[in-house]
Design an enzyme around this catalytic site. Structure first.
Site, short mmCIF file in Angstrom:
data_model
loop_
_atom_site.label_atom_id
_atom_site.label_comp_id
_atom_site.label_asym_id
_atom_site.label_seq_id
_atom_site.Cartn_x
_atom_site.Cartn_y
_atom_site.Cartn_z
N HIS A 69 -5.46 -7.32 0.05
CA HIS A 69 -6.55 -6.49 -0.46
C HIS A 69 -7.90 -6.95 0.06
O HIS A 69 -8.82 -6.14 0.19
CB HIS A 69 -6.54 -6.51 -2.00
N ASN A 94 -7.93 -2.73 -7.31
CA ASN A 94 -8.03 -4.19 -7.46
C ASN A 94 -8.00 -4.67 -8.90
O ASN A 94 -8.03 -5.89 -9.14
CB ASN A 94 -9.30 -4.70 -6.78
N HIS A 190 7.08 -7.46 -0.16
CA HIS A 190 7.67 -6.82 -1.34
C HIS A 190 9.00 -7.44 -1.73
O HIS A 190 9.66 -6.97 -2.65
CB HIS A 190 7.84 -5.32 -1.11
#
Length: 324
Positions: A69, A94, A190
């Site tokens: 991010h 966020n 992931h």
């Protein structure tokens, strides 16, 4: 996850990626060598991260997401760490990011050894590398020399969402200088972490407004998720992104194996395994023995996006506020 299992993962998963002498721009391996007296900056950070990981193995997912991010908005400049009423961390994507306190701990430790030398942007990269290694993802040499950005604004935050199509995802990563293969590798993150039910309910109950579940999802998994994520639940439960119950905190290629079995949780996860643009890469990674090394190389490339070096930016005294 028990400590004994974590040490076993370390022993089995140790693969070193050596980038000595290889750099992107002004970044380099060992940038802080000799800049902090006799102190070893990366060893100081490793001590903080190791203690945190064994307290909470989910730290790996938190720091991977934090770095992603940060780097996808204005480059890897630590701007996501800045507090403020309209800073990046206040943007909707966020709000669920965590790990700020871990970077604070690392910053306090290096500031005690050598004040105003180590940037917060570098601390994110070093800490994430360390926690990837601790989670069995292999150890790669992290490049350092980043400076911290001076601007952190919520309006600048634009991140690819979980329902993005494969072509759109490829385009988004390409804009950052990353290839389609590197995108697939980075989504291997992931293999750890969770997704909240609100992100997958459409796949379970009303896929593309059909009133039916996503036909690409494994029926057995679908039943499990429907139980975990009922349509009118008052609590937004979470599910593991990697459905291999033996490795919820381990960076590994089991993510690709579950995707090939139609057990991808997010829309983008499953689409990687069916879209002709990415399916060959997913198939290869599902059976690959070199995933840790390739993942490390992709993380190095991610960490080089839009970096500030030399006289650009600053080295913050506190990661939560610019020096201005």
């Amino acid at each position: 996850m028990k400590v004994e299992a974590a040490f076993l993962t370390l022993a089995l998963g140790f693969i070193s990626v050596n980038f000595a002498g290889f750099c992107f721009g002004a970044l380099q391996v060992g940038f802080y060598r000799g800049k902090c007296g006799f102190a070893d900056v990366e060893a100081i950070v490793a001590g903080v991260i190791t203690a945190q990981f064994f307290r909470d193995p989910s730290t790996v997912a938190a720091l991977l997401r934090l770095q992603f991010h940060d780097c996808f908005v204005n480059g890897c400049d630590g701007s996501i760490l800045v507090d403020g009423s309209n800073s990046e961390k206040t943007a909707i994507p966020n709000l669920s990011v965590r790990g700020y306190d871990i970077i604070d701990q690392a910053k306090a430790a290096v500031e005690n050894a050598c004040p105003s030398v180590v940037s917060c942007a570098d601390l994110i990269a070093i800490a994430t590398r360390d926690v990837v290694f601790l989670s069995g993802g292999g150890r790669y040499d992290v490049q350092t020399g980043r400076r911290d950005g001076l601007i952190s604004e919520a309006k600048n935050v634009s991140l690819p969402g979980p329902a993005i199509s494969v072509p759109e995802a490829i385009a988004a990563f390409s804009d950052k200088g990353l290839t389609a293969t590197e995108m697939v590798l980075l989504l291997g993150a992931h293999s750890v972490g969770i997704a909240h039910c609100s992100f997958i309910k459409d796949r379970l109950f009303n896929f593309e407004n059909t009133g039916r579940p996503d036909p690409s999802m494994d029926p057995f998994l679908e039943n499990i998720l429907r139980s975990r994520c009922p349509p009118f639940a008052k609590v937004d439960n979470s599910v593991n992104l990697d459905q291999n119950s033996f490795s919820p905190f381990t960076i590994s290629n089991t993510y690709y194996q579950t995707v090939m079995l139609h057990k991808g949780i997010l829309q983008i996860d499953q689409d990687l395994g069916t879209d002709p643009l990415t399916m060959p890469v997913v198939k290869n990674l599902a059976n690959a023995f070199d995933f840790p090394a390739r993942f490390g190389a992709a993380m190095v490339k991610l960490g080089a996006i839009g970096v500030l070096t030399g006289t650009q930016g600053e080295v913050r005294r506190s990661c939560r506020a610019t020096n201005r």
